[in-house]
Design a protein around this motif. Sequence first.
Motif, PDB file in Angstrom:
ATOM      1  N   LYS A   1       0.836  -1.205   0.000  1.00 34.23           N
ATOM      2  CA  LYS A   1       0.000   0.000   0.000  1.00 34.23           C
ATOM      3  C   LYS A   1       0.872   1.256   0.000  1.00 34.23           C
ATOM      4  N   PHE A   2       1.948   1.248   0.789  1.00 32.71           N
ATOM      5  CA  PHE A   2       2.848   2.397   0.812  1.00 32.71           C
ATOM      6  C   PHE A   2       3.467   2.614  -0.568  1.00 32.71           C
ATOM      7  N   ILE A   3       3.912   1.530  -1.190  1.00 32.52           N
ATOM      8  CA  ILE A   3       4.517   1.628  -2.518  1.00 32.52           C
ATOM      9  C   ILE A   3       3.520   2.189  -3.522  1.00 32.52           C
ATOM     10  N   TYR A   4       2.301   1.678  -3.468  1.00 28.90           N
ATOM     11  CA  TYR A   4       1.282   2.139  -4.420  1.00 28.90           C
ATOM     12  C   TYR A   4       0.971   3.623  -4.224  1.00 28.90           C
ATOM     13  N   ASP A   5       0.772   4.028  -2.982  1.00 35.79           N
ATOM     14  CA  ASP A   5       0.395   5.419  -2.700  1.00 35.79           C
ATOM     15  C   ASP A   5       1.550   6.398  -2.916  1.00 35.79           C
ATOM     16  N   SER A   6       2.784   5.976  -2.587  1.00 38.23           N
ATOM     17  CA  SER A   6       3.911   6.914  -2.563  1.00 38.23           C
ATOM     18  C   SER A   6       4.761   6.890  -3.825  1.00 38.23           C
ATOM     19  N   LEU A   7       4.741   5.778  -4.564  1.00 35.75           N
ATOM     20  CA  LEU A   7       5.581   5.693  -5.760  1.00 35.75           C
ATOM     21  C   LEU A   7       4.802   5.382  -7.040  1.00 35.75           C
ATOM     22  N   THR A   8       3.874   4.422  -6.957  1.00 35.82           N
ATOM     23  CA  THR A   8       3.173   4.038  -8.172  1.00 35.82           C
ATOM     24  C   THR A   8       2.229   5.126  -8.654  1.00 35.82           C
ATOM     25  N   VAL A   9       1.417   5.661  -7.757  1.00 32.84           N
ATOM     26  CA  VAL A   9       0.449   6.684  -8.165  1.00 32.84           C
ATOM     27  C   VAL A   9       1.142   7.978  -8.606  1.00 32.84           C
ATOM     28  N   PRO A  10       2.029   8.568  -7.793  1.00 33.20           N
ATOM     29  CA  PRO A  10       2.608   9.856  -8.208  1.00 33.20           C
ATOM     30  C   PRO A  10       3.686   9.737  -9.291  1.00 33.20           C
ATOM     31  N   PHE A  11       4.466   8.629  -9.299  1.00 29.07           N
ATOM     32  CA  PHE A  11       5.612   8.549 -10.195  1.00 29.07           C
ATOM     33  C   PHE A  11       5.529   7.416 -11.228  1.00 29.07           C
ATOM     34  N   ASN A  12       4.474   6.611 -11.162  1.00 32.62           N
ATOM     35  CA  ASN A  12       4.312   5.490 -12.092  1.00 32.62           C
ATOM     36  C   ASN A  12       5.476   4.503 -11.991  1.00 32.62           C
ATOM     37  N   VAL A  13       5.910   4.235 -10.751  1.00 30.21           N
ATOM     38  CA  VAL A  13       7.044   3.347 -10.500  1.00 30.21           C
ATOM     39  C   VAL A  13       6.584   2.124  -9.711  1.00 30.21           C
ATOM     40  N   ALA A  14       6.938   0.952 -10.200  1.00 30.43           N
ATOM     41  CA  ALA A  14       6.693  -0.296  -9.468  1.00 30.43           C
ATOM     42  C   ALA A  14       7.957  -0.661  -8.700  1.00 30.43           C
ATOM     43  N   VAL A  15       7.796  -1.185  -7.509  1.00 34.12           N
ATOM     44  CA  VAL A  15       8.938  -1.569  -6.673  1.00 34.12           C
ATOM     45  C   VAL A  15       8.938  -3.074  -6.487  1.00 34.12           C
ATOM     46  N   LYS A  16      10.065  -3.707  -6.830  1.00 36.21           N
ATOM     47  CA  LYS A  16      10.224  -5.147  -6.626  1.00 36.21           C
ATOM     48  C   LYS A  16      11.118  -5.356  -5.401  1.00 36.21           C
ATOM     49  N   TYR A  17      10.521  -5.820  -4.330  1.00 34.62           N
ATOM     50  CA  TYR A  17      11.308  -6.095  -3.125  1.00 34.62           C
ATOM     51  C   TYR A  17      11.220  -7.555  -2.713  1.00 34.62           C
ATOM     52  N   ARG A  18      10.246  -8.276  -3.243  1.00 35.01           N
ATOM     53  CA  ARG A  18      10.186  -9.708  -2.988  1.00 35.01           C
ATOM     54  C   ARG A  18      11.220 -10.406  -3.866  1.00 35.01           C
ATOM     55  N   TRP A  19      11.831 -11.427  -3.347  1.00 31.43           N
ATOM     56  CA  TRP A  19      12.954 -12.083  -4.041  1.00 31.43           C
ATOM     57  C   TRP A  19      12.433 -12.933  -5.193  1.00 31.43           C
ATOM     58  N   LEU A  20      12.746 -12.542  -6.426  1.00 32.81           N
ATOM     59  CA  LEU A  20      12.295 -13.272  -7.597  1.00 32.81           C
ATOM     60  C   LEU A  20      13.476 -13.989  -8.249  1.00 32.81           C
ATOM     61  N   PRO A  21      13.317 -15.243  -8.676  1.00 31.48           N
ATOM     62  CA  PRO A  21      14.421 -15.967  -9.327  1.00 31.48           C
ATOM     63  C   PRO A  21      14.884 -15.229 -10.576  1.00 31.48           C
ATOM     64  N   GLY A  22      16.192 -15.067 -10.713  1.00 28.86           N
ATOM     65  CA  GLY A  22      16.742 -14.429 -11.900  1.00 28.86           C
ATOM     66  C   GLY A  22      16.636 -12.927 -11.911  1.00 28.86           C
ATOM     67  N   GLN A  23      16.230 -12.329 -10.794  1.00 29.89           N
ATOM     68  CA  GLN A  23      16.041 -10.875 -10.784  1.00 29.89           C
ATOM     69  C   GLN A  23      17.364 -10.131 -10.863  1.00 29.89           C
ATOM     70  N   LEU A  24      18.416 -10.681 -10.221  1.00 26.37           N
ATOM     71  CA  LEU A  24      19.689  -9.988 -10.159  1.00 26.37           C
ATOM     72  C   LEU A  24      20.772 -10.785 -10.874  1.00 26.37           C
ATOM     73  N   ASP A  25      21.959 -10.168 -10.964  1.00 23.48           N
ATOM     74  CA  ASP A  25      23.059 -10.787 -11.679  1.00 23.48           C
ATOM     75  C   ASP A  25      23.523 -12.071 -10.995  1.00 23.48           C
ATOM     76  N   PHE A  26      23.853 -13.024 -11.795  1.00 23.59           N
ATOM     77  CA  PHE A  26      24.472 -14.251 -11.298  1.00 23.59           C
ATOM     78  C   PHE A  26      25.864 -14.347 -11.917  1.00 23.59           C
ATOM     79  N   PRO A  27      26.862 -14.940 -11.256  1.00 24.44           N
ATOM     80  CA  PRO A  27      26.746 -15.766 -10.051  1.00 24.44           C
ATOM     81  C   PRO A  27      26.953 -15.008  -8.747  1.00 24.44           C
TER      82      PRO A  27
END
Length: 211
Positions: free
Chosen positions: A37-63
């Motif tokens: 809710k904080f992300i939606y109200d403070s970043l998505t609505v005013p700046f159209n930015v999505a925040v990925k903070y949950r750990w998703l496979p392949g999200q970052l550089d390997f190894p």
Amino acid sequence: MLAIVLLASCVKDDFTPLTTPPPGLGGDTWAQDDIDKFIYDSLTVPFNVAVKYRWLPGQLDFPSDITPPDKDQVVPVLKGLLAVAYLPYTQQTGSTAFLRHYLPKTLELAGSAEYLPNGAKFLGQAEGGTSMLLYEVNTYSRLKKDSNTFKQTMHTMHHEFGHILHQNVLYPVAFKTISTGYTGNWYNISDAQARQMGFITSYAQAAPDEE
């Protein structure tokens, strides 16, 4: 000579399709909480930015071994980002329109830094104008008590946004000839030494785009 030929028959196995996709491959959903809710109200609505903070496979550089972000640090670090990295632009322009237009549409969070073989580390990255990545989220409690480190982290976010801006409006080609002494070994040079050579930081010696 006697030749013996063995023939294997094909057996048709019964196939039962999955009723749900494997984890990570089915557009996984989760219950929205106060962080979302904080992300939606403070970043998505005013700046159209999505925040990925949950750990998703392949999200970052390997190894590279990178620690997932601590959920308890997500909102505090985003509040710091809004106050120090975003607010100056909205104050100067009088609205959120400038950031809404130029900010990458995805902000990714990582718990720790990404260390390079030469001992240097990434504090942030901008990926082709589509995503920005902020490292060391899990150290934010310490960063608030260590103003120099906090300033360095926020400086990195301004720096990465600078890349986005000069990808949209490229600086004059002649800028690349103003300074001399660019080097891939910038990490062996102190900021004080770099300033003697006309660079604002040692990292600015890495390349004209970094300067």
